[in-house]
Write an enzyme that holds these catalytic residues in place. Sequence first.
Site, PDB file in Angstrom:
ATOM      1  N   HIS A   1      25.094   3.009  29.653  1.00  0.00           N
ATOM      2  CA  HIS A   1      24.243   3.631  28.657  1.00  0.00           C
ATOM      3  C   HIS A   1      24.935   3.477  27.301  1.00  0.00           C
ATOM      4  O   HIS A   1      26.161   3.512  27.210  1.00  0.00           O
ATOM      5  CB  HIS A   1      23.984   5.113  28.984  1.00  0.00           C
ATOM      6  CG  HIS A   1      22.896   5.303  29.996  1.00  0.00           C
ATOM      7  ND1 HIS A   1      22.805   6.416  30.813  1.00  0.00           N
ATOM      8  CD2 HIS A   1      21.826   4.519  30.317  1.00  0.00           C
ATOM      9  CE1 HIS A   1      21.727   6.302  31.589  1.00  0.00           C
ATOM     10  NE2 HIS A   1      21.126   5.178  31.310  1.00  0.00           N
TER      11      HIS A   1
ATOM     12  N   ASP B   1      25.630   5.137  24.605  1.00  0.00           N
ATOM     13  CA  ASP B   1      26.628   6.030  24.013  1.00  0.00           C
ATOM     14  C   ASP B   1      27.985   5.900  24.691  1.00  0.00           C
ATOM     15  O   ASP B   1      28.965   6.503  24.252  1.00  0.00           O
ATOM     16  CB  ASP B   1      26.147   7.486  24.044  1.00  0.00           C
ATOM     17  CG  ASP B   1      25.714   7.952  25.424  1.00  0.00           C
ATOM     18  OD1 ASP B   1      25.111   7.157  26.151  1.00  0.00           O
ATOM     19  OD2 ASP B   1      25.955   9.125  25.771  1.00  0.00           O
ATOM     20  N   HIS B   2      28.063   5.094  25.749  1.00  0.00           N
ATOM     21  CA  HIS B   2      29.323   4.896  26.459  1.00  0.00           C
ATOM     22  C   HIS B   2      29.856   3.469  26.350  1.00  0.00           C
ATOM     23  O   HIS B   2      30.925   3.186  26.880  1.00  0.00           O
ATOM     24  CB  HIS B   2      29.157   5.257  27.932  1.00  0.00           C
ATOM     25  CG  HIS B   2      28.828   6.696  28.161  1.00  0.00           C
ATOM     26  ND1 HIS B   2      29.780   7.639  28.515  1.00  0.00           N
ATOM     27  CD2 HIS B   2      27.654   7.370  28.052  1.00  0.00           C
ATOM     28  CE1 HIS B   2      29.197   8.821  28.629  1.00  0.00           C
ATOM     29  NE2 HIS B   2      27.912   8.682  28.345  1.00  0.00           N
TER      30      HIS B   2
ATOM     31  N   HIS C   1      24.094   9.380  38.870  1.00  0.00           N
ATOM     32  CA  HIS C   1      23.444   9.236  37.568  1.00  0.00           C
ATOM     33  C   HIS C   1      22.287   8.254  37.744  1.00  0.00           C
ATOM     34  O   HIS C   1      22.288   7.465  38.704  1.00  0.00           O
ATOM     35  CB  HIS C   1      24.464   8.718  36.550  1.00  0.00           C
ATOM     36  CG  HIS C   1      24.062   8.924  35.127  1.00  0.00           C
ATOM     37  ND1 HIS C   1      23.674  10.139  34.618  1.00  0.00           N
ATOM     38  CD2 HIS C   1      23.989   8.045  34.085  1.00  0.00           C
ATOM     39  CE1 HIS C   1      23.384  10.009  33.337  1.00  0.00           C
ATOM     40  NE2 HIS C   1      23.558   8.745  32.992  1.00  0.00           N
TER      41      HIS C   1
ATOM     42  N   ASP D   1      28.776  11.072  32.761  1.00  0.00           N
ATOM     43  CA  ASP D   1      27.399  11.371  33.134  1.00  0.00           C
ATOM     44  C   ASP D   1      27.156  11.395  34.640  1.00  0.00           C
ATOM     45  O   ASP D   1      27.166  10.365  35.316  1.00  0.00           O
ATOM     46  CB  ASP D   1      26.479  10.342  32.492  1.00  0.00           C
ATOM     47  CG  ASP D   1      26.583  10.342  30.984  1.00  0.00           C
ATOM     48  OD1 ASP D   1      27.591  10.841  30.465  1.00  0.00           O
ATOM     49  OD2 ASP D   1      25.654   9.832  30.323  1.00  0.00           O
TER      50      ASP D   1
END
Length: 305
Positions: free
Chosen positions: A65, A67-68, A141, A208
Site C-alpha cells: 500500500h 503509505d508503506h 490485511h 497493517d
Amino acid sequence: MSARELVVLGTASQAPTRHRNHNGYLLRWDAEGLLFDPGEGTQRQMLFAGVASSAVTRICLTHFHGDHCLGVPGVVQRLSLDRVAHPVHAHYPASGAHWFARLRYATAYREVADLREEPVKADGPVAVMPAGVLEARRLDHPVEAFGYRFVEPDGRRMLPGQLERRGVRGPDVGRLQQAGRLDVDGRTVLLDEVSEARPGQKFAFVMDTRLCDAVYALADGVDMLVIESTFLAEDEALAREYGHLTARQAAEVAAACGVRRLVLTHFSQRYPESERFAEEAAAVYGGDMVVAADLARIPVPPRRR
C-alpha cells in the site's frame, strides 16, 4: 547516540498531515540499519533526522500500500547517488515483486548501488546476520502483508574481575569462550566462572493487520514492539473492516506478550490529538509506552540482566 534505537521518519497512515509524514522507521542496531516501510517523503525525512543513506543496510516492506512503499524510489535512487558502498538487501512480499520492480525503476537513473532483492515467500527466517536473525510472519490485511521480528542470539558477558582473578588474559579469553574451559597454571577455569548470561534482545515491527496469531507470535517477549494503532476503540468496526488495529488492541497485545517498550504509530488522520491513543493504551498496558512522533529517536531498552 544509542547504538540501538528507532529513528521515526513518519507516523501517518493513509494520508499524511501537517505534522505526520507517511510511514518510515529506521532501526539502528549496531552496524545494521533496517529501514521499514518507507512511505512518500522518506528521503527528505532522513535528511531532517540526520540519517545518511549509507546508514541503510536493509529495506523491509510489510506490504504494497502506498503509505508503506511510495518512498522506495527516492531511497533507492539516493543509494546510487551517494554511491553507498555496501550491499543493501530488500525484503518484501514475493506476491508484490512486480510492484517493487516498478518502484525500483520508477524513473531513469544511473544504478550504482548494489541492491539485492530477497522476497519473502512464507513465515520463517528472512536473513541471518552477525547481529541476529530477521524473521517474518504473514499478517491479516486485504493485501498480502508480513510483520518482521529481529532476534539477537543469547550470549555471555565476560567479567573482567573474575578473569583477572583466575589469570585468564589476552588470547586465552577467546580460547575460553570457544572451548568453555581452559587450563591455567594447572587449574581448570570454566566459562561459567568468569562470565554471566547475556540474554539476546528482540524487536518486532507490526503494521497493517487485524488481530491474528501472527501478531502475538511477533510480539512475544520483545524488548521493543513497533505496532500500528490506526484507530481508536470507538471505531473498532472500521478497524476490522479495513484490516487494522486500535490503540487498545495494540496495548492488549503488548500486555499479553510481555513487551518491555511499546511504540504506537500509524495514526489515522481522523484523530489530530495523539494523547487519545496514549490514554486508551494506558488503560490496559502499564509498561513503558511511547506514542511515536515524526523525527523522534526511541532507544531500545537496556539489555535484561
